[in-house]
Motif scaffolding. Structure first.
Motif, PDB file in Angstrom:
ATOM      1  N   UNK A   1       2.898   3.627  -4.771  1.00 22.46           N
ATOM      2  CA  UNK A   1       2.863   2.236  -5.208  1.00 22.46           C
ATOM      3  C   UNK A   1       4.217   1.622  -4.896  1.00 22.46           C
ATOM      4  N   UNK A   2       4.195   0.382  -4.385  1.00 21.17           N
ATOM      5  CA  UNK A   2       5.451  -0.285  -4.067  1.00 21.17           C
ATOM      6  C   UNK A   2       5.292  -1.799  -4.168  1.00 21.17           C
ATOM      7  N   UNK A   3       6.406  -2.438  -4.424  1.00 20.37           N
ATOM      8  CA  UNK A   3       6.510  -3.889  -4.372  1.00 20.37           C
ATOM      9  C   UNK A   3       7.253  -4.184  -3.080  1.00 20.37           C
ATOM     10  N   UNK A   4       6.522  -4.588  -2.050  1.00 19.46           N
ATOM     11  CA  UNK A   4       7.141  -4.796  -0.738  1.00 19.46           C
ATOM     12  C   UNK A   4       6.326  -5.799   0.064  1.00 19.46           C
ATOM     13  N   UNK A   5       7.001  -6.444   1.004  1.00 20.54           N
ATOM     14  CA  UNK A   5       6.346  -7.383   1.921  1.00 20.54           C
ATOM     15  C   UNK A   5       5.598  -8.498   1.194  1.00 20.54           C
ATOM     16  N   UNK A   6       6.081  -8.896   0.021  1.00 22.19           N
ATOM     17  CA  UNK A   6       5.438  -9.960  -0.727  1.00 22.19           C
ATOM     18  C   UNK A   6       4.131  -9.544  -1.373  1.00 22.19           C
ATOM     19  N   UNK A   7       3.946  -8.245  -1.564  1.00 21.74           N
ATOM     20  CA  UNK A   7       2.708  -7.733  -2.144  1.00 21.74           C
ATOM     21  C   UNK A   7       3.004  -6.566  -3.073  1.00 21.74           C
ATOM     22  N   UNK A   8       2.107  -6.365  -4.022  1.00 22.12           N
ATOM     23  CA  UNK A   8       1.994  -5.098  -4.733  1.00 22.12           C
ATOM     24  C   UNK A   8       1.007  -4.312  -3.906  1.00 22.12           C
ATOM     25  N   UNK A   9       1.400  -3.145  -3.433  1.00 21.57           N
ATOM     26  CA  UNK A   9       0.525  -2.390  -2.535  1.00 21.57           C
ATOM     27  C   UNK A   9       0.682  -0.908  -2.781  1.00 21.57           C
TER      28      UNK A   9
ATOM     29  N   UNK B   1     -10.934  11.077   0.377  1.00 17.07           N
ATOM     30  CA  UNK B   1     -10.854   9.639   0.617  1.00 17.07           C
ATOM     31  C   UNK B   1      -9.815   9.011  -0.308  1.00 17.07           C
ATOM     32  N   UNK B   2      -9.058   8.107   0.261  1.00 22.34           N
ATOM     33  CA  UNK B   2      -8.144   7.283  -0.531  1.00 22.34           C
ATOM     34  C   UNK B   2      -8.393   5.828  -0.175  1.00 22.34           C
ATOM     35  N   UNK B   3      -7.951   4.964  -1.048  1.00 22.12           N
ATOM     36  CA  UNK B   3      -8.069   3.526  -0.831  1.00 22.12           C
ATOM     37  C   UNK B   3      -6.681   2.925  -0.746  1.00 22.12           C
ATOM     38  N   UNK B   4      -6.513   2.005   0.164  1.00 21.57           N
ATOM     39  CA  UNK B   4      -5.270   1.267   0.284  1.00 21.57           C
ATOM     40  C   UNK B   4      -5.542  -0.097  -0.333  1.00 21.57           C
ATOM     41  N   UNK B   5      -4.843  -0.383  -1.420  1.00 18.83           N
ATOM     42  CA  UNK B   5      -5.071  -1.618  -2.164  1.00 18.83           C
ATOM     43  C   UNK B   5      -3.813  -2.466  -2.161  1.00 18.83           C
ATOM     44  N   UNK B   6      -3.999  -3.781  -2.195  1.00 20.38           N
ATOM     45  CA  UNK B   6      -2.838  -4.676  -2.247  1.00 20.38           C
ATOM     46  C   UNK B   6      -3.223  -5.991  -2.898  1.00 20.38           C
ATOM     47  N   UNK B   7      -2.205  -6.621  -3.506  1.00 25.93           N
ATOM     48  CA  UNK B   7      -2.353  -7.954  -4.096  1.00 25.93           C
ATOM     49  C   UNK B   7      -1.125  -8.738  -3.682  1.00 25.93           C
ATOM     50  N   UNK B   8      -1.323  -9.896  -3.076  1.00 26.46           N
ATOM     51  CA  UNK B   8      -0.215 -10.727  -2.601  1.00 26.46           C
ATOM     52  C   UNK B   8       0.398 -11.505  -3.759  1.00 26.46           C
ATOM     53  N   UNK B   9       1.707 -11.679  -3.682  1.00 32.50           N
ATOM     54  CA  UNK B   9       2.419 -12.483  -4.679  1.00 32.50           C
ATOM     55  C   UNK B   9       2.052 -13.955  -4.491  1.00 32.50           C
ATOM     56  N   UNK B  10       1.936 -14.666  -5.582  1.00 29.82           N
ATOM     57  CA  UNK B  10       1.687 -16.104  -5.526  1.00 29.82           C
ATOM     58  C   UNK B  10       0.219 -16.471  -5.557  1.00 29.82           C
ATOM     59  N   UNK B  11      -0.528 -16.177  -4.474  1.00 26.21           N
ATOM     60  CA  UNK B  11      -1.949 -16.556  -4.434  1.00 26.21           C
ATOM     61  C   UNK B  11      -2.869 -15.412  -4.843  1.00 26.21           C
ATOM     62  N   UNK B  12      -2.321 -14.219  -5.015  1.00 22.90           N
ATOM     63  CA  UNK B  12      -3.046 -13.023  -5.471  1.00 22.90           C
ATOM     64  C   UNK B  12      -4.184 -12.616  -4.544  1.00 22.90           C
ATOM     65  N   UNK B  13      -4.070 -12.964  -3.257  1.00 24.74           N
ATOM     66  CA  UNK B  13      -5.067 -12.518  -2.278  1.00 24.74           C
ATOM     67  C   UNK B  13      -5.062 -10.994  -2.293  1.00 24.74           C
ATOM     68  N   UNK B  14      -6.223 -10.412  -2.373  1.00 24.27           N
ATOM     69  CA  UNK B  14      -6.320  -8.963  -2.557  1.00 24.27           C
ATOM     70  C   UNK B  14      -7.079  -8.298  -1.419  1.00 24.27           C
ATOM     71  N   UNK B  15      -6.803  -7.020  -1.275  1.00 24.93           N
ATOM     72  CA  UNK B  15      -7.500  -6.214  -0.273  1.00 24.93           C
ATOM     73  C   UNK B  15      -7.627  -4.797  -0.806  1.00 24.93           C
ATOM     74  N   UNK B  16      -8.728  -4.169  -0.491  1.00 29.23           N
ATOM     75  CA  UNK B  16      -8.924  -2.764  -0.838  1.00 29.23           C
ATOM     76  C   UNK B  16      -9.839  -2.171   0.219  1.00 29.23           C
ATOM     77  N   UNK B  17      -9.313  -1.186   0.935  1.00 30.58           N
ATOM     78  CA  UNK B  17     -10.056  -0.567   2.021  1.00 30.58           C
ATOM     79  C   UNK B  17      -9.788   0.932   2.009  1.00 30.58           C
ATOM     80  N   UNK B  18     -10.696   1.698   2.595  1.00 28.39           N
ATOM     81  CA  UNK B  18     -10.513   3.146   2.658  1.00 28.39           C
ATOM     82  C   UNK B  18      -9.470   3.488   3.710  1.00 28.39           C
ATOM     83  N   UNK B  19      -9.063   4.751   3.718  1.00 31.56           N
ATOM     84  CA  UNK B  19      -8.131   5.216   4.736  1.00 31.56           C
ATOM     85  C   UNK B  19      -8.743   5.126   6.132  1.00 31.56           C
TER      86      UNK B  19
END
Length: 169
Positions: free
Chosen positions: A27-35, A46-64
């Motif tokens: 887990x890291x706070x980097x590139x303007x996202x929590x990811x 299987x793992x998932x790569x998840x992220x939430x952008x700062x400000x607009x909270x645009x999110x993504x969650x995808x498998x490896x």
């Protein structure tokens, strides 16, 4: 001048609270996202790569394998919830809320408060999800590769910037 300023070592920021790495190993706070990377609850490979952008909270969650998460149905999936929870443990609720620019008024918010504040803003899925997923997963694999290095006391040139546990606070 403090001793640590005369050194090539960097101070290590201790986690706000201890956390278990089995569910969210990265887990890291980097590139303007929590990811980060979240383990699958049903498939050990299987793992998932998840992220939430700062400000607009645009999110993504995808498998490896860069496939969309089946749990995203118009809002944050359980993987993103786990990521937020571990980020609050690692960095503290105040730092996570400030980084993501949420409207949390609590001085020391918990994960559910940070998540609720972001959900209230009705975030959308990130348009650049495949690219973000690749970058985050690549960084995770690079961090894992350092664990495979043989134990040595000799300096590693590519790690000269890396914080040392023996750094003077």
């Amino acid at each position: 001048m403090p001793v640590w300023e005369e050194s090539s070592l960097v101070r290590v920021v201790q986690p706000a609270r201890p956390r278990k790495l089995a569910k969210v190993p990265f887990v890291e706070l980097a590139d303007g996202r929590l990811q980060g990377v979240v383990s699958s609850g049903s498939d050990i490979s299987r793992v998932y790569v998840s992220s939430v952008a700062a400000g607009d909270f645009a999110y993504a969650c995808r498998t490896n394998n860069n496939r969309p998460c089946g749990g995203i149905r118009g809002g944050f999936c359980n993987h993103i919830g786990a990521l937020i929870g571990e980020a609050v443990l690692q960095y503290g609720g105040e730092r996570v809320a400030r980084y993501l620019r949420t409207d949390v008024t609590d001085v020391s918010p918990e994960a559910h408060q940070v998540s609720a504040a972001m959900s209230a803003a009705r975030p959308q899925q990130a348009a650049d999800a495949p690219a973000v997923t690749g970058q985050v997963f690549s960084r995770f694999l690079r961090h894992l590769s350092y664990l495979e290095l043989p134990v040595t006391t000799a300096p590693l040139p590519e790690m000269h910037w890396f914080p040392s546990a023996g750094a003077v606070a």
